[in-house]
Design an enzyme around this catalytic site. Sequence first.
Site, PDB file in Angstrom:
ATOM      1  N   PRO A 124       0.784  -1.251   0.000  1.00 15.93           N
ATOM      2  CA  PRO A 124       0.000   0.000   0.000  1.00 15.93           C
ATOM      3  C   PRO A 124       0.813   1.298   0.000  1.00 15.93           C
ATOM      4  CG  PRO A 124      -0.090  -1.049   2.166  1.00 15.93           C
ATOM      5  CD  PRO A 124       0.646  -1.996   1.263  1.00 15.93           C
ATOM      6  N   GLY A 156       4.597   3.621  -1.040  1.00  9.94           N
ATOM      7  CA  GLY A 156       5.728   3.699  -1.961  1.00  9.94           C
ATOM      8  C   GLY A 156       6.887   2.924  -1.378  1.00  9.94           C
ATOM      9  N   GLY A 157       7.118   3.181  -0.102  1.00  7.81           N
ATOM     10  CA  GLY A 157       8.170   2.472   0.606  1.00  7.81           C
ATOM     11  C   GLY A 157       7.883   2.498   2.089  1.00  7.81           C
ATOM     12  N   GLU A 203      10.174   2.018   5.730  1.00  6.78           N
ATOM     13  CA  GLU A 203      11.572   1.988   6.150  1.00  6.78           C
ATOM     14  C   GLU A 203      11.890   0.932   7.215  1.00  6.78           C
ATOM     15  OE1 GLU A 203       9.249   4.316   6.596  1.00  6.78           O
ATOM     16  OE2 GLU A 203       9.426   5.300   8.549  1.00  6.78           O
ATOM     17  N   HIS A 259      14.621   8.353   0.068  1.00  8.86           N
ATOM     18  CA  HIS A 259      13.735   8.695   1.180  1.00  8.86           C
ATOM     19  C   HIS A 259      13.772   7.608   2.266  1.00  8.86           C
ATOM     20  CE1 HIS A 259       9.996  10.409   2.984  1.00  8.86           C
ATOM     21  NE2 HIS A 259       9.808   9.145   3.325  1.00  8.86           N
ATOM     22  N   GLU A 260      13.563   6.366   1.853  1.00  8.31           N
ATOM     23  CA  GLU A 260      13.532   5.284   2.861  1.00  8.31           C
ATOM     24  C   GLU A 260      14.900   5.132   3.537  1.00  8.31           C
ATOM     25  OE1 GLU A 260      10.672   4.664   3.585  1.00  8.31           O
ATOM     26  OE2 GLU A 260       9.718   5.287   1.713  1.00  8.31           O
ATOM     27  N   HIS A 264      15.360   7.616   6.274  1.00  5.07           N
ATOM     28  CA  HIS A 264      14.704   7.236   7.535  1.00  5.07           C
ATOM     29  C   HIS A 264      15.648   6.471   8.465  1.00  5.07           C
ATOM     30  CE1 HIS A 264      10.570   8.502   7.375  1.00  5.07           C
ATOM     31  NE2 HIS A 264      10.326   7.931   6.204  1.00  5.07           N
ATOM     32  N   GLU A 303       8.788  12.390   9.022  1.00  6.99           N
ATOM     33  CA  GLU A 303       8.625  12.485   7.576  1.00  6.99           C
ATOM     34  C   GLU A 303       9.149  13.797   6.976  1.00  6.99           C
ATOM     35  OE1 GLU A 303       8.134   9.996   5.811  1.00  6.99           O
ATOM     36  OE2 GLU A 303       7.231   8.570   7.202  1.00  6.99           O
ATOM     37  N   ASP A 354      -4.225   6.578  10.853  1.00 11.97           N
ATOM     38  CA  ASP A 354      -4.378   6.324   9.406  1.00 11.97           C
ATOM     39  C   ASP A 354      -5.259   7.392   8.748  1.00 11.97           C
ATOM     40  OD1 ASP A 354      -2.767   4.106   9.150  1.00 11.97           O
ATOM     41  OD2 ASP A 354      -4.399   2.646   9.280  1.00 11.97           O
ATOM     42  N   TYR A 405       4.776  15.721   5.610  1.00 12.93           N
ATOM     43  CA  TYR A 405       5.946  15.606   4.734  1.00 12.93           C
ATOM     44  C   TYR A 405       6.351  16.978   4.212  1.00 12.93           C
ATOM     45  CZ  TYR A 405       5.004  10.542   4.298  1.00 12.93           C
ATOM     46  OH  TYR A 405       4.803   9.207   4.542  1.00 12.93           O
TER      47      TYR A 405
HETATM   48  N1  BES Z   1       6.996   5.636   6.556  1.00 10.36           N
HETATM   49  C1  BES Z   1       6.396   5.999   5.332  1.00 10.36           C
HETATM   50  C2  BES Z   1       5.207   5.145   4.981  1.00 10.36           C
HETATM   51  C3  BES Z   1       4.097   5.158   6.003  1.00 10.36           C
HETATM   52  C4  BES Z   1       3.736   6.302   6.674  1.00 10.36           C
HETATM   53  C5  BES Z   1       3.408   4.009   6.269  1.00 10.36           C
HETATM   54  C6  BES Z   1       2.717   6.284   7.608  1.00 10.36           C
HETATM   55  C7  BES Z   1       2.393   3.991   7.191  1.00 10.36           C
HETATM   56  C8  BES Z   1       2.032   5.125   7.869  1.00 10.36           C
HETATM   57  C9  BES Z   1       7.394   5.961   4.165  1.00 10.36           C
HETATM   58  O1  BES Z   1       8.674   6.346   4.522  1.00 10.36           O
HETATM   59  C10 BES Z   1       6.945   6.960   3.137  1.00 10.36           C
HETATM   60  O2  BES Z   1       6.908   8.102   3.460  1.00 10.36           O
HETATM   61  N2  BES Z   1       6.611   6.516   1.942  1.00 10.36           N
HETATM   62  C11 BES Z   1       6.200   7.376   0.865  1.00 10.36           C
HETATM   63  C12 BES Z   1       7.298   7.608  -0.122  1.00 10.36           C
HETATM   64  C13 BES Z   1       8.037   8.874   0.020  1.00 10.36           C
HETATM   65  C14 BES Z   1       9.015   9.066  -1.111  1.00 10.36           C
HETATM   66  C15 BES Z   1       7.254  10.114   0.255  1.00 10.36           C
HETATM   67  C16 BES Z   1       5.067   6.722   0.131  1.00 10.36           C
HETATM   68  O3  BES Z   1       4.664   5.627   0.520  1.00 10.36           O
HETATM   69  O4  BES Z   1       4.579   7.277  -0.835  1.00 10.36           O
HETATM   70 ZN    ZN Z   2       8.794   8.414   4.877  1.00 10.51          ZN
END
Ligand code: BES
Ligand code: ZN
Length: 613
Positions: A265, A267-268, A270, A294-295, A298, A317, A374, A382
């Site tokens: 679900p 992008g990444g 960490e 990005h990851e 983290h 973030e 959530d 961010y």
């Molecule tokens: N830690 C986040 C993903 C996350 C945040 C999962 C909150 C569950 C709850 C991850 O580091 C992230 O920020 N992913 C981004 C990618 C990034 C390049 C902005 C994403 O999933 O789009």
């Molecule tokens: Zn992140």
Amino acid sequence: MKISLDPSTQSNYYDVAIQHLLLDAEIDFDKELLFGAVEYKIQSARISQPLSHIILDTSYLDVKAVSLNDTSVPFRVDERRDFLGNALHVVPPMPIPAVDVATLRISFSTTKECTAIQFLDPQQTIGGNAPYMFSQCQAIHARSMLPCQDTPSVKVPCTFHIRSKLPVIASGIPCGTCDFRDDSLVYMFEQPLGIPSYLISILSGDLASSSVGPRSTVYTEPDNIVACKFEFEHDMENFMKAAESLTTPYAWTRYDFVVLPPSFPYGGMENPNATFATPTLIAGDRSNVSVIAHELAHSWSGNLVTNESWQCFWLNEGMTVFLERKIIGRIQGEKHRQFDAIIGWGELKEAVELFGKDHEFTKLIVDLDGKDPDDAFSTIPYEKGFNFLYEIERVIGGPTVFEPFLSFYFRKFANSTVNETKFKNALYEYFKPLGLSNALDSIDWDAWFYAPGMPPVIPKFDTTLADNCYKLADVWVTSAKSSQSPDHFKQDDIKGWSAGQLSLFLDVLFETDAFPQNYIAAMDSAYSFSNSKNAEISFRYFKLVLKSRYKPLYKLVVDQVGKVGRMKFVRPTYRLLNQADHELAVRTFKKYSNFYHKICAGLVKKDLGITEN
Ligand code: BES
Ligand code: ZN
């Protein structure tokens, strides 16, 4: 006495100090469950006070037995409190003396309702012949995978012993396998650094691996491994070196990651020593590598220095986006950092408009009392966070003055947690002796932290790489307004453009009025957006398709939204599809709801206003 600061946990983490976590569990692919035991080394967290009551978070777990120092003890599981889940209470028959370390062992099984783990049938994988499972614990889903103090303010060293019939990855350094039995092995991992519960992860499936740098391995399904190696091997070590030069030496030994099946679900994610990433990063031209930057970032902001609750999520973030863009700036040049910041500003504007400019969740510091993290999730922490740091950098005298603060910050708070007060005080601690406290005094801290809406300061970014995007967008808008035929647009208009530039072009168009439908068709004929290998581009184009109600392409949109489970794409697409054709949106969602991860399905359901199960 309760000094709880984190409203997203029911555990009494302020009373119970955990020294170590051992997860000793087995993956049952047939029943789609994880079962086994978690063993904690615990101690009273209060000086000279014995420990008489332990409360842990659980959610949809089946708790089977509890023992303390190998003696079975009674336990109680409370009624479910919405997204907070069920508190698990253990009252030792005799209080544990203040200095003693006790062993608390809880046997449990996950259930079908588990929100952290997704099981995939073989047909849902690329190879098609083995099942797959993976967890996603951030923000508060770890409690549906194991009983725990599910708060980022608690960091614990971990050992994972996971039995599976397929290879396993978890949030630690792999230490080999043992105990072959019934076609399965126990996969062992050590995480010597303390990690919060949201960084616990488990994944198991048919995995191949390939080195993508001296300290990095990528894992993915065998059919995907060559493409993954190509996508990342060029940048991985360069990213690590750039990140280290900005911060402190890499603390986690190795940076390994997994490219997952398409229903992942995010992008990444960490997870330490095991970042999980979406397959939509594999564009074939390395155009999405900034997600790995990005990851990786983290590893410092988030994993080493952690937000103490989800209310100050921007410290994870915003700081990570700031570092990510610094890494990109070091490697591709400052203009690219500035360009990424421009894209981010556009996303921030869109998110603030979506919530409404007075909404609680548009603040940098949010109040999560009674609210599900959530639901609060968006790009705001961010990008507002990034812009806050960018502004501090400007006010203090620019990158050369500001950057040394980063290594000070990560050294100071390594292996601990932060909030906005600690962050602000650290800035004063570092810059005051340099005679720069006046500069810090000029920042409107309260407005940045607590005011809703767009940031109090509008940033200036270098538009060198963006100017072509603005120009071409302008030609499209003017041409459409004057009702000209769109036939004069040609592939050459975008010759040599990066995926980012195409994305910005599409973002700018999306902000204007809906385009005439012949323009939407002509755009695809000229630029082939709908079959772009880069999902960032095809999804942005599909947003225009939906905004212009261009029905001939709805089928493509619907097919695509059923193939990718990354929420960043899926949620906006459903929101727009819902406005364009509610019935089609609901029908599409119902068709694909089992493909999506539960977190994604739950949020899309809310977005579409579907109330039944
Ligand atoms: N830690 C986040 C993903 C996350 C945040 C999962 C909150 C569950 C709850 C991850 O580091 C992230 O920020 N992913 C981004 C990618 C990034 C390049 C902005 C994403 O999933 O789009
Ligand atoms: Zn992140």
